[in-house]
Design a protein around this motif. Structure first.
Motif, PDB file in Angstrom:
ATOM      1  N   GLN A  59       6.630  16.228  23.532  1.00 20.16           N
ATOM      2  CA  GLN A  59       6.154  17.606  23.521  1.00 20.16           C
ATOM      3  C   GLN A  59       7.271  18.600  23.215  1.00 20.16           C
ATOM      4  O   GLN A  59       7.060  19.580  22.508  1.00 20.16           O
ATOM      5  N   PHE A  60       8.471  18.360  23.761  1.00 22.27           N
ATOM      6  CA  PHE A  60       9.595  19.233  23.446  1.00 22.27           C
ATOM      7  C   PHE A  60       9.865  19.220  21.944  1.00 22.27           C
ATOM      8  O   PHE A  60      10.045  20.270  21.329  1.00 22.27           O
ATOM      9  N   VAL A  61       9.894  18.036  21.370  1.00 22.10           N
ATOM     10  CA  VAL A  61      10.177  17.924  19.936  1.00 22.10           C
ATOM     11  C   VAL A  61       9.062  18.571  19.130  1.00 22.10           C
ATOM     12  O   VAL A  61       9.331  19.336  18.195  1.00 22.10           O
ATOM     13  N   ARG A  62       7.823  18.297  19.486  1.00 29.41           N
ATOM     14  CA  ARG A  62       6.686  18.826  18.739  1.00 29.41           C
ATOM     15  C   ARG A  62       6.589  20.344  18.845  1.00 29.41           C
ATOM     16  O   ARG A  62       6.385  21.045  17.855  1.00 29.41           O
ATOM     17  N   ARG A  63       6.766  20.893  20.036  1.00 31.45           N
ATOM     18  CA  ARG A  63       6.544  22.327  20.247  1.00 31.45           C
ATOM     19  C   ARG A  63       7.800  23.186  20.187  1.00 31.45           C
ATOM     20  O   ARG A  63       7.710  24.379  19.942  1.00 31.45           O
ATOM     21  N   ARG A  64       8.956  22.589  20.453  1.00 31.36           N
ATOM     22  CA  ARG A  64      10.198  23.366  20.460  1.00 31.36           C
ATOM     23  C   ARG A  64      11.181  22.951  19.360  1.00 31.36           C
ATOM     24  O   ARG A  64      12.157  23.625  19.128  1.00 31.36           O
TER      25      ARG A  64
END
Length: 75
Positions: A59-64
């Motif tokens: 999620q960090f990679v996808r959203r941030r």
């Protein structure tokens, strides 16, 4: 109210699905914990409701655009 009706009404009122909103809240809390504590990623993941570290990392990679350890708020 059925789940489907709730989801439709929630999306109409907020512009996002309940699932997407929950993911956003978890990610925001994870960022806050990483910024304000020295918790290991495994503990942070558990505290915000993830069963493993794989999902919050994704999620960090996808959203941030960065994994948690290289996030600008937690070098």
């Amino acid at each position: 109210m059925s789940r489907r009706s709730f989801a439709r009404r929630f999306t109409a009122a907020t512009g996002t699905t309940p699932h997407a909103r929950m993911l956003g809240l978890r990610l925001s809390r994870a960022e806050e914990l990483l910024e304000t504590t020295d918790l290991p990623i495994e503990e942070m993941a558990r505290m915000v409701g993830y069963g493993s570290t794989a999902v919050p990392r994704e999620q960090f990679v996808r959203r941030r655009g960065v994994p948690p350890r290289t996030s600008p708020i937690h070098p």
